[in-house]
Enzyme design. Structure first.
Site, PDB file in Angstrom:
ATOM      1  N   ARG A 104      45.819  50.651  42.294  1.00  0.00           N
ATOM      2  CA  ARG A 104      45.049  51.757  42.880  1.00  0.00           C
ATOM      3  C   ARG A 104      45.858  52.561  43.893  1.00  0.00           C
ATOM      4  O   ARG A 104      45.635  53.769  44.041  1.00  0.00           O
ATOM      5  CB  ARG A 104      43.779  51.212  43.543  1.00  0.00           C
ATOM      6  CG  ARG A 104      42.767  50.819  42.505  1.00  0.00           C
ATOM      7  CD  ARG A 104      41.465  50.408  43.126  1.00  0.00           C
ATOM      8  NE  ARG A 104      40.442  50.320  42.104  1.00  0.00           N
ATOM      9  CZ  ARG A 104      39.336  49.608  42.215  1.00  0.00           C
ATOM     10  NH1 ARG A 104      39.090  48.941  43.320  1.00  0.00           N
ATOM     11  NH2 ARG A 104      38.463  49.587  41.244  1.00  0.00           N
ATOM     12  N   LYS A 151      26.822  43.132  27.531  1.00  0.00           N
ATOM     13  CA  LYS A 151      25.388  43.398  27.390  1.00  0.00           C
ATOM     14  C   LYS A 151      25.085  44.781  26.826  1.00  0.00           C
ATOM     15  O   LYS A 151      25.681  45.771  27.231  1.00  0.00           O
ATOM     16  CB  LYS A 151      24.718  43.290  28.764  1.00  0.00           C
ATOM     17  CG  LYS A 151      24.679  41.881  29.291  1.00  0.00           C
ATOM     18  CD  LYS A 151      23.602  41.743  30.333  1.00  0.00           C
ATOM     19  CE  LYS A 151      24.194  41.507  31.689  1.00  0.00           C
ATOM     20  NZ  LYS A 151      23.545  42.113  32.799  1.00  0.00           N
ATOM     21  N   GLY A 171      36.426  48.131  33.501  1.00  0.00           N
ATOM     22  CA  GLY A 171      37.353  47.204  34.150  1.00  0.00           C
ATOM     23  C   GLY A 171      37.965  46.195  33.196  1.00  0.00           C
ATOM     24  O   GLY A 171      39.189  46.000  33.169  1.00  0.00           O
ATOM     25  N   GLY A 207      32.549  51.481  37.665  1.00  0.00           N
ATOM     26  CA  GLY A 207      31.214  52.090  37.743  1.00  0.00           C
ATOM     27  C   GLY A 207      31.258  53.597  37.581  1.00  0.00           C
ATOM     28  O   GLY A 207      30.418  54.185  36.902  1.00  0.00           O
TER      29      GLY A 207
HETATM   30  P1  ADP Z   1      34.060  46.605  30.670  1.00  0.00           P
HETATM   31  O1  ADP Z   1      34.389  45.980  32.016  1.00  0.00           O
HETATM   32  O2  ADP Z   1      35.293  46.973  29.912  1.00  0.00           O
HETATM   33  O3  ADP Z   1      33.066  47.722  30.789  1.00  0.00           O
HETATM   34  P2  ADP Z   1      32.032  44.630  30.125  1.00  0.00           P
HETATM   35  O4  ADP Z   1      32.045  44.252  31.569  1.00  0.00           O
HETATM   36  O5  ADP Z   1      30.854  45.326  29.609  1.00  0.00           O
HETATM   37  O6  ADP Z   1      33.366  45.465  29.779  1.00  0.00           O
HETATM   38  O7  ADP Z   1      32.205  43.326  29.230  1.00  0.00           O
HETATM   39  C1  ADP Z   1      33.308  42.475  29.357  1.00  0.00           C
HETATM   40  C2  ADP Z   1      32.934  41.048  29.150  1.00  0.00           C
HETATM   41  O8  ADP Z   1      32.228  40.855  27.939  1.00  0.00           O
HETATM   42  C3  ADP Z   1      34.169  40.181  29.062  1.00  0.00           C
HETATM   43  O9  ADP Z   1      34.206  39.303  30.178  1.00  0.00           O
HETATM   44  C4  ADP Z   1      33.996  39.420  27.747  1.00  0.00           C
HETATM   45  O10 ADP Z   1      34.360  38.054  27.844  1.00  0.00           O
HETATM   46  C5  ADP Z   1      32.517  39.567  27.486  1.00  0.00           C
HETATM   47  N1  ADP Z   1      32.218  39.384  26.066  1.00  0.00           N
HETATM   48  C6  ADP Z   1      32.719  40.097  25.043  1.00  0.00           C
HETATM   49  N2  ADP Z   1      32.288  39.610  23.863  1.00  0.00           N
HETATM   50  C7  ADP Z   1      31.492  38.545  24.148  1.00  0.00           C
HETATM   51  C8  ADP Z   1      30.758  37.626  23.354  1.00  0.00           C
HETATM   52  N3  ADP Z   1      30.774  37.714  22.035  1.00  0.00           N
HETATM   53  N4  ADP Z   1      30.061  36.674  23.998  1.00  0.00           N
HETATM   54  C9  ADP Z   1      30.069  36.594  25.330  1.00  0.00           C
HETATM   55  N5  ADP Z   1      30.740  37.433  26.136  1.00  0.00           N
HETATM   56  C10 ADP Z   1      31.450  38.404  25.550  1.00  0.00           C
HETATM   57 MG    MG Z   2      33.262  44.622  33.255  1.00  0.00          MG
END
Ligand code: ADP
Ligand code: MG
Length: 395
Positions: free
Chosen positions: A36, A198, A352, A375
């Site tokens: 950063r 999610k 992230g 975010g």
């Molecule tokens: P980002 O930070 O890129 O926006 P998210 O925070 O939404 O992504 O999601 C990332 C998390 O989702 C990771 O820690 C990953 O382990 C989890 N994840 C991805 N696929 C699965 C799965 N099939 N079951 C459980 N967790 C998962």
């Molecule tokens: Mg995340």
């Protein structure tokens, strides 16, 4: 509306109050990841070169309006000084008489780093008194703190009520260009890849993207909610039962808009949610009793690779599986490599965990843009107007 850039204002001799995002990881008083800080360097260097007096402000951690030694920005000053190749004075606070006299003594091209803005309760309340105190220290306000732009705080938004010249820094400019303009008027085909933990986190993003994209490829845990909603058996996979109706509505909206929705046609499944669990590939999109989906399978990878390869714009948010574990990381890294291999496309990564996956995959240099905001990038992808951007001067 495009926002005015730091390039479009005169800075020589001016006190240029620059909001940066120096909310970096620190362990035992040492910065452990300078990403950063590095991201803000080009703006800081530019102001120095133009003969501006650079006053840097940032939040750090969540001190909740209290002064806390473990949340001081002091460890950042020596590192920043080393990166810039010039002294960086550290102010003991972000407002007050001592800070005022430090600022008064600044020469053109000097750099002062203020102490954590969140040591004052007014910061997160966007308190007008604190905003005015900040404004009194500045002739030009530059916001380069994209990671904090979704918050209306005194140092990110309120200050703009009391400053005439308020512009974006280079990092901010690039973030809003890629996550805003380039997505709103993307070169087609435009493929979005969405994954992560999610569905509920990404619903507004999907809704905002449906009118803009040609295809949305879904992976990660959220894929199982979609599959379960379609009546596919998903075993022990993470399914948000209360989001199944919504998943069907999103699918219907996408169909009505002519958007292709890609869902996994096979999976890598495990017995337990564990790195060392027994694992296997499924033959098709169904997941047997007692198994949980932890990555997309090889057929899905092939399918997604093809669509990514044909695209002119690719946006990625959310890993395809539990990529933190080597045994379930293939789908995520395949997406990173497919994006990197498509040198004809604008490739944008936000989120992230997705960014950390790209960095680990060694493909970061091949991406057009990697967002520094978690975010904030999600809110931009949701089509929201960020308060820290909205308050800046229009071009
Ligand atoms: P980002 O930070 O890129 O926006 P998210 O925070 O939404 O992504 O999601 C990332 C998390 O989702 C990771 O820690 C990953 O382990 C989890 N994840 C991805 N696929 C699965 C799965 N099939 N079951 C459980 N967790 C998962
Ligand atoms: Mg995340």
């Amino acid at each position: 509306m495009r926002k005015k850039s730091v390039k479009e204002v005169s800075l020589a001799g001016k006190r240029v109050w620059t909001r940066v995002d120096f909310n970096v990881p620190v362990k035992d008083g040492v910065v452990t990841d300078a990403t950063r800080i590095e991201a803000a360097l080009s703006t800081i260097r530019y102001i120095v070169e133009q003969g501006g007096k650079v006053i840097l402000a940032s939040h750090f951690g969540r001190p909740k309006g209290e002064r806390r030694d473990d949340m001081s920005l002091a460890p950042v000053a020596p590192l920043l000084s080393q990166l810039l190749g010039q002294p960086v004075a550290f102010a003991p606070d972000c407002i007050g008489a001592e800070v005022d006299s430090m600022i008064a003594a600044m020469k053109n091209g000097d750099v002062v780093l203020l102490e954590n803005t969140r040591f004052h309760k007014g910061e997160e309340k966007n308190d007008p008194t604190l905003s005015q105190q900040f404004a009194a220290q500045c002739d030009v306000y530059v916001n380069d703190a994209f990671g904090a732009a979704h918050r209306a705080h005194s140092s990110t938004a309120g200050i703009c009520d009391y400053v005439q010249e308020k512009v974006c820094g280079f990092l901010m400019e690039q973030e809003i260009e890629y996550l805003g303009a380039k997505i709103a008027a993307a070169d087609r085909p435009f493929v979005a890849i969405l994954g992560g933990a999610k569905v509920s986190d990404k619903i507004p993003v999907i809704e905002n993207l449906i009118p803009k994209v040609d295809a949305i490829l879904i992976g990660g845990a959220m894929a199982y909610t979609f599959l379960a909603a379609q009546g596919v058996s998903t075993g022990k996979s993470m399914v948000e039962e209360d989001k199944k109706d919504l998943a069907l509505q999103l699918l219907a909206k996408a169909t009505a808009a002519g958007v292709t929705i890609g869902l996994p046609i096979d999976h890598v499944v495990g017995r337990e949610f564990s790195e060392v669990t027994e694992k296997k590939m499924t033959a098709d999109r169904t997941i047997g009793e007692g198994w949980m989906g932890l990555d997309i399978g090889p057929q899905t990878i092939k399918h997604y690779e093809r669509l990514i390869g044909d695209a002119k714009t690719v946006l990625w948010n959310g890993p395809m599986g539990v990529f933190e574990w080597k045994s379930f990381s293939e789908g995520t890294y395949a997406v990173a490599h497919a994006m990197a291999a498509n040198t004809q496309a604008i490739t944008i990564v936000g989120g992230g965990d997705s960014v950390s996956a790209v960095n680990k995959s060694g493909t970061a240099a091949q991406m057009s843009h990697i967002s520094t905001g978690g975010g904030a990038s999600l809110e931009l992808l949701e089509g929201k107007i960020l308060p820290g951007v909205d308050c800046l001067n229009d071009k």
